[in-house]
Design a protein around this motif. Structure first.
Motif, PDB file in Angstrom:
ATOM      1  N   SER A 229      16.130  11.018 -13.478  1.00  0.00           N
ATOM      2  CA  SER A 229      14.707  11.095 -13.108  1.00  0.00           C
ATOM      3  C   SER A 229      14.121   9.702 -12.855  1.00  0.00           C
ATOM      4  N   ASN A 230      14.535   8.744 -13.746  1.00  0.00           N
ATOM      5  CA  ASN A 230      14.042   7.353 -13.580  1.00  0.00           C
ATOM      6  C   ASN A 230      14.468   6.766 -12.230  1.00  0.00           C
ATOM      7  N   ILE A 231      15.785   7.042 -11.905  1.00  0.00           N
ATOM      8  CA  ILE A 231      16.306   6.495 -10.625  1.00  0.00           C
ATOM      9  C   ILE A 231      15.533   7.108  -9.459  1.00  0.00           C
ATOM     10  N   SER A 232      15.304   8.453  -9.591  1.00  0.00           N
ATOM     11  CA  SER A 232      14.570   9.139  -8.521  1.00  0.00           C
ATOM     12  C   SER A 232      13.148   8.567  -8.365  1.00  0.00           C
ATOM     13  N   GLY A 233      12.469   8.387  -9.558  1.00  0.00           N
ATOM     14  CA  GLY A 233      11.093   7.820  -9.526  1.00  0.00           C
ATOM     15  C   GLY A 233      11.075   6.404  -8.933  1.00  0.00           C
ATOM     16  N   PHE A 234      12.061   5.607  -9.368  1.00  0.00           N
ATOM     17  CA  PHE A 234      12.129   4.223  -8.890  1.00  0.00           C
ATOM     18  C   PHE A 234      12.337   4.156  -7.369  1.00  0.00           C
ATOM     19  N   THR A 235      13.199   5.100  -6.913  1.00  0.00           N
ATOM     20  CA  THR A 235      13.472   5.141  -5.470  1.00  0.00           C
ATOM     21  C   THR A 235      12.211   5.533  -4.702  1.00  0.00           C
ATOM     22  N   SER A 236      11.488   6.542  -5.304  1.00  0.00           N
ATOM     23  CA  SER A 236      10.222   6.951  -4.660  1.00  0.00           C
ATOM     24  C   SER A 236       9.251   5.779  -4.557  1.00  0.00           C
ATOM     25  N   GLN A 237       9.214   5.039  -5.687  1.00  0.00           N
ATOM     26  CA  GLN A 237       8.312   3.869  -5.691  1.00  0.00           C
ATOM     27  C   GLN A 237       8.762   2.838  -4.649  1.00  0.00           C
ATOM     28  N   THR A 238      10.089   2.685  -4.530  1.00  0.00           N
ATOM     29  CA  THR A 238      10.634   1.739  -3.530  1.00  0.00           C
ATOM     30  C   THR A 238      10.203   2.153  -2.119  1.00  0.00           C
ATOM     31  N   ILE A 239      10.264   3.496  -1.905  1.00  0.00           N
ATOM     32  CA  ILE A 239       9.836   3.991  -0.581  1.00  0.00           C
ATOM     33  C   ILE A 239       8.369   3.620  -0.340  1.00  0.00           C
ATOM     34  N   ASN A 240       7.548   3.908  -1.399  1.00  0.00           N
ATOM     35  CA  ASN A 240       6.116   3.604  -1.261  1.00  0.00           C
ATOM     36  C   ASN A 240       5.874   2.122  -0.967  1.00  0.00           C
ATOM     37  N   GLU A 241       6.572   1.310  -1.751  1.00  0.00           N
ATOM     38  CA  GLU A 241       6.373  -0.130  -1.580  1.00  0.00           C
ATOM     39  C   GLU A 241       6.853  -0.611  -0.218  1.00  0.00           C
ATOM     40  N   LEU A 242       7.955   0.001   0.217  1.00  0.00           N
ATOM     41  CA  LEU A 242       8.467  -0.356   1.548  1.00  0.00           C
ATOM     42  C   LEU A 242       7.417  -0.035   2.609  1.00  0.00           C
ATOM     43  N   ARG A 243       6.847   1.163   2.423  1.00  0.00           N
ATOM     44  CA  ARG A 243       5.826   1.567   3.400  1.00  0.00           C
ATOM     45  C   ARG A 243       4.591   0.653   3.348  1.00  0.00           C
ATOM     46  N   ASP A 244       4.209   0.346   2.067  1.00  0.00           N
ATOM     47  CA  ASP A 244       3.058  -0.569   1.928  1.00  0.00           C
ATOM     48  C   ASP A 244       3.348  -1.901   2.599  1.00  0.00           C
ATOM     49  N   THR A 245       4.557  -2.406   2.371  1.00  0.00           N
ATOM     50  CA  THR A 245       4.941  -3.713   2.922  1.00  0.00           C
ATOM     51  C   THR A 245       4.921  -3.668   4.447  1.00  0.00           C
ATOM     52  N   ILE A 246       5.476  -2.583   4.963  1.00  0.00           N
ATOM     53  CA  ILE A 246       5.512  -2.446   6.424  1.00  0.00           C
ATOM     54  C   ILE A 246       4.091  -2.411   6.990  1.00  0.00           C
ATOM     55  N   TRP A 247       3.226  -1.633   6.306  1.00  0.00           N
ATOM     56  CA  TRP A 247       1.833  -1.503   6.794  1.00  0.00           C
ATOM     57  C   TRP A 247       1.106  -2.847   6.733  1.00  0.00           C
ATOM     58  N   ALA A 248       1.284  -3.483   5.567  1.00  0.00           N
ATOM     59  CA  ALA A 248       0.593  -4.762   5.356  1.00  0.00           C
ATOM     60  C   ALA A 248       1.095  -5.831   6.327  1.00  0.00           C
ATOM     61  N   MET A 249       2.405  -5.707   6.628  1.00  0.00           N
ATOM     62  CA  MET A 249       2.989  -6.686   7.551  1.00  0.00           C
ATOM     63  C   MET A 249       2.349  -6.581   8.939  1.00  0.00           C
ATOM     64  N   ASN A 250       1.956  -5.368   9.302  1.00  0.00           N
ATOM     65  CA  ASN A 250       1.419  -5.154  10.644  1.00  0.00           C
ATOM     66  C   ASN A 250      -0.095  -5.250  10.734  1.00  0.00           C
ATOM     67  N   LYS A 251      -0.741  -4.993   9.590  1.00  0.00           N
ATOM     68  CA  LYS A 251      -2.207  -5.016   9.603  1.00  0.00           C
ATOM     69  C   LYS A 251      -2.683  -6.451   9.356  1.00  0.00           C
ATOM     70  N   SER A 252      -3.650  -6.878  10.069  1.00  0.00           N
ATOM     71  CA  SER A 252      -4.089  -8.279   9.928  1.00  0.00           C
ATOM     72  C   SER A 252      -5.014  -8.471   8.725  1.00  0.00           C
ATOM     73  N   ASN A 253      -6.041  -7.609   8.579  1.00  0.00           N
ATOM     74  CA  ASN A 253      -6.939  -7.751   7.422  1.00  0.00           C
ATOM     75  C   ASN A 253      -7.621  -6.431   7.075  1.00  0.00           C
ATOM     76  N   ILE A 254      -8.216  -6.427   5.839  1.00  0.00           N
ATOM     77  CA  ILE A 254      -8.917  -5.223   5.367  1.00  0.00           C
ATOM     78  C   ILE A 254     -10.297  -5.650   4.894  1.00  0.00           C
ATOM     79  N   SER A 255     -11.331  -4.966   5.338  1.00  0.00           N
ATOM     80  CA  SER A 255     -12.682  -5.316   4.896  1.00  0.00           C
ATOM     81  C   SER A 255     -12.990  -4.594   3.577  1.00  0.00           C
TER      82      SER A 255
END
Lengths: 657, 80
Positions: free
Chosen positions: A496-522
């Motif tokens: 379960s921990n591995i599954s949760g960690f992987t899910s979190q990795t997916i989320n973080e990957l997505r966040d990183t990808i989004w943040a990498m492309n977005k210039s700024n947030i108001s």
């Protein structure tokens, strides 16, 4: 008597005019003779011969012929037609003055042929006039008249007003000799009109006087008086008192002849007064003579004798023989009327004696007049020369002015060219600067666009490949958990921990990808995302209440970089999730405010809490601390099992800008 | 001799001619510049619109739904 003298004056005036075309006197004949010796055999020498001959025609007639003949000879040698014409004309003048009319006509006719051959209108007019003059002198008036009309036409063709007036004068003279006084008056009047237009006042005065004399001769005394009066008016305008007296005397004479003795006496008296005033003894003698003759005609012998004697006294005292002659004549007639024949004869002898002496003196007078004329012409030439010099100076000034203004104009043109070039260059520079700025902006935006596009494509690849593989891992772990029925709790938790960690990795990957492309947030953007998240959380947890508050002093225009915005959002998300998942809280509040130039974010709950000293930090708390460091802030996590947990995040404004 | 009036006339005509020539020339230069500016501005605007399309796509990304694939819109007209 006076009429006669008027006519003599009239004719001599016309003759001078007619000959003035060809007669010239030299200012300095000696230097001209010297120049003649050194002059080359060319056209100028021919003209010099003509001028010297013309000069001697006036001052020493015998010397003129030789020069004119030499001029003709040289003109023949060098084939100079105009020069020959001029010298022939002078030679003609010479013979005319010598009263050798045959030879004069010979040379004039030769000159006329040249004028016709060379189409010289002016020469034609002058020669014709001179030929006509010869005919007038010979008494061939019928021949002279058509020639004068031809000369008139030539002058009219040239538009020479002065020449036209002179032609009219001469025609008038011919008619006078032909006893056609109406035509004489007509032509003299025309000449007068032109002289009036030309403004030749002196000529006008003489003209009116002469016209008056003609009328007087025709016994048209009223017309004569009118003409004399006009002459008098001009004399008044000219301020010529001597001439005024002469005009008054003529008027008086016309009145006398008319029989109006009262007016005659008035005008004679006025004339005498004026002559006394200007001390004109010649005029006085003449007027006394005329007045005496008028009184004699009225048979007032005593009074007539008194005036005639007065006149005779002045005439003898001043040697005025013309007046003396007329007075002797009048006295002779007077004595005859008085039947004193002895005295009448005595005066008659005296009259004849004076008459004879006058003829001799008249010749001397002509010489004097010629000399005076020569001097006058000399002065006129000097005036002409001065005028020519003045004109030359004016031309020089004009030329200098033109040069000055020309240079000024050139400078203006050059200045204008310079200004226009400068202006154009300025325009080009402005345009280049603008274009360069725009090109730079374009290059920047193009590079930015390409970079972002490249980043986006890499992100897409990451998302599609790594994201899918991570999802596959989660799915595989879940399959493992459910595929094996007998599995220990420890292994199950691990999976379960591995599954949760992987899910979190997916989320973080997505966040990183989004943040990498977005210039700024108001702040506004962040606010809406947090609100959205809390709404979702409310739906998932029915027992929990939420509070979300952003202090109004925080401007919604503040902007975070996308990484900062994402980290703040994830910290809040993690803290809220922890409160819901572990603390079983019924009230969760999120406060964002400004304090000490810092952004202060507080997440509080009223759940179970934990003992921070004893608690083992899980991934969640580690993540919160890592993200806090990434945004350059500080975090304070405090928890009490009885009161709940609070997470306070401080981020300096500086890092938020 | 050349008269003053002629000099003034020639200078005036030359000045007017020169002014007119430069006026036309400047007009041509301005037209060419304006054309170049228009091309550059159009290019900048095109890039801005492409950036705007990308930003709009990224703004549509919902964190909770994880629909990032929809936000990552590739623009094939940008040649890398």
């Amino acid at each position: 008597m006076n009429l006669k003298s008027n006519i003599i004056f009239f004719l001599s005036f016309l003759c001078v005019v007619s000959l003035s075309f060809s007669q010239e006197t030299l200012k300095n004949p000696d230097s001209s003779l010297a120049a003649l010796k050194e002059a080359p055999e060319d056209t100028s020498k021919v003209m010099l011969y003509q001028r010297i001959a013309g000069h001697y025609n006036i001052v020493h007639l015998d010397s003129a012929k030789a020069f004119a003949e030499k001029g003709i000879q040289l003109a023949d040698e060098i084939n100079f037609s105009f020069g020959k014409l001029m010298n022939l004309n002078v030679l003609g003048n010479y013979y005319e003055r010598k009263t050798d009319y045959e030879n004069a006509m010979l040379y004039y006719n030769e000159a006329l042929d040249i004028a016709k051959a060379t189409n010289s209108t002016k020469g034609f007019a002058v020669i014709l006039n001179n030929i006509a003059t010869v005919h007038i002198r010979k008494g061939d008036y019928q021949i002279a008249l058509p020639l004068l009309f031809d000369a008139l036409k030539a002058e009219e063709k040239l538009g020479n007003e002065n020449g036209i007036a002179q032609a009219y004068n001469n025609i008038g003279v011919v008619y006078y000799y032909m006893q056609d006084f109406d035509k004489t008056t007509d032509y003299l009047t025309r000449a007068l009109e032109i002289q009036e237009q030309l403004g030749n006042f002196s000529g006008l005065q003489n003209g009116y006087n002469n016209v008056g004399a003609i009328f007087d001769y025709q016994k048209k005394y009223d017309e004569a008086i009118r003409s004399y009066t006009k002459a008098y008016d001009i004399s008044l305008e000219l301020g010529d008192k001597k001439q005024q007296a002469s005009n008054l005397s003529n008027i008086a004479l016309s009145y006398s002849k008319k029989g109006d003795y009262k007016n005659a006496e008035t005008y004679f008296t006025r004339s005498l007064q004026q002559r006394e005033e200007v001390k004109d003894y010649n005029g006085l003698a003449s007027t006394y003579a005329n007045f005496g003759e008028s009184l004699r005609a009225q048979n007032q012998f005593q009074k007539a004798q008194m005036y005639l004697k007065k006149g005779l006294e002045i005439a003898e005292k001043n040697n005025i023989k013309l007046s003396a002659r007329e007075i002797y004549h009048s006295l002779s007639k007077l004595e005859k009327q008085k039947n004193d024949h002895e005295k009448a004869n005595e005066y008659l002898y005296k009259y004849i004696a004076v008459k004879d002496s006058i003829l001799n003196e008249k010749n001397a007078q002509i010489i004097t007049e010629t000399e005076a004329k020569y001097q006058t012409e000399k002065k006129e030439k000097e005036i002409l020369k001065q005028k020519a010099q003045l004109i030359e100076k004016e031309l020089e000034v004009k030329r200098k002015n033109t040069m000055f203004f020309g240079s000024l104009g050139l400078a203006l043109i050059l200045g204008l060219i310079g200004y226009l070039f400068y202006n154009q260059q300025k325009l080009k520079n402005r345009q280049l600067q603008k274009e360069s700025e725009l090109k730079e902006a374009l290059a920047r935006i193009e590079t930015q666009n390409r970079l972002q596009e490249q980043r986006l494509r890499i992100s897409r690849d990451l998302h599609d490949n790594i994201g899918a593989q991570l999802t596959f891992i989660i799915s595989s772990i879940d399959n493992l958990k459910y595929g094996f029925t007998e599995i220990s709790d420890k292994l199950s938790n691990k999976l379960s921990n591995i599954s949760g960690f992987t899910s979190q990795t997916i989320n973080e990957l997505r966040d990183t990808i989004w943040a990498m492309n977005k210039s700024n947030i108001s702040v506004e953007d962040l606010k809406s995302r947090i609100t959205n998240f809390i709404e979702k959380a409310k739906q998932a947890s029915e027992n929990a209440n939420f509070e979300f508050y952003i202090a109004p002093e925080i401007s919604e225009e503040y902007t975070f970089t996308s990484v900062e915005g994402m980290n703040i959002y994830r910290i809040i998300q993690e803290a809220v999730n922890n409160s819901l998942k572990y603390a079983e809280a019924t009230l969760i509040s999120v406060h964002i405010s400004e304090e000490n130039n810092q952004f202060k974010i507080e997440i509080r709950d009223n759940g179970k809490g934990f003992d921070a000293a004893k608690a083992e930090q899980g991934n969640g708390l580690n993540n919160i601390q890592k993200r806090t460091r990434d945004v350059g802030g500080t975090i304070d996590i405090s928890s009490d099992p009885a009161k709940g947990t609070s997470v306070v995040l401080n981020i300096p404004f500086k890092s938020l800008e | 001799m050349i008269s003053l009036q002629l000099v003034i006339l020639v200078v005036a005509i030359s000045m007017i001619g020169l002014w007119f020539y430069f006026f036309i020339r400047n007009k041509i230069i301005k037209q060419a510049h304006s054309k170049r500016l228009q091309i550059l501005t159009e290019n900048v605007e095109m890039h801005q619109s492409q950036i705007h399309i990308r930003d709009k796509g990224l703004d549509t990304y919902k964190f909770l739904r994880y629909n990032l694939a929809e936000a990552l819109v590739i623009q094939p007209e940008i040649k890398l």
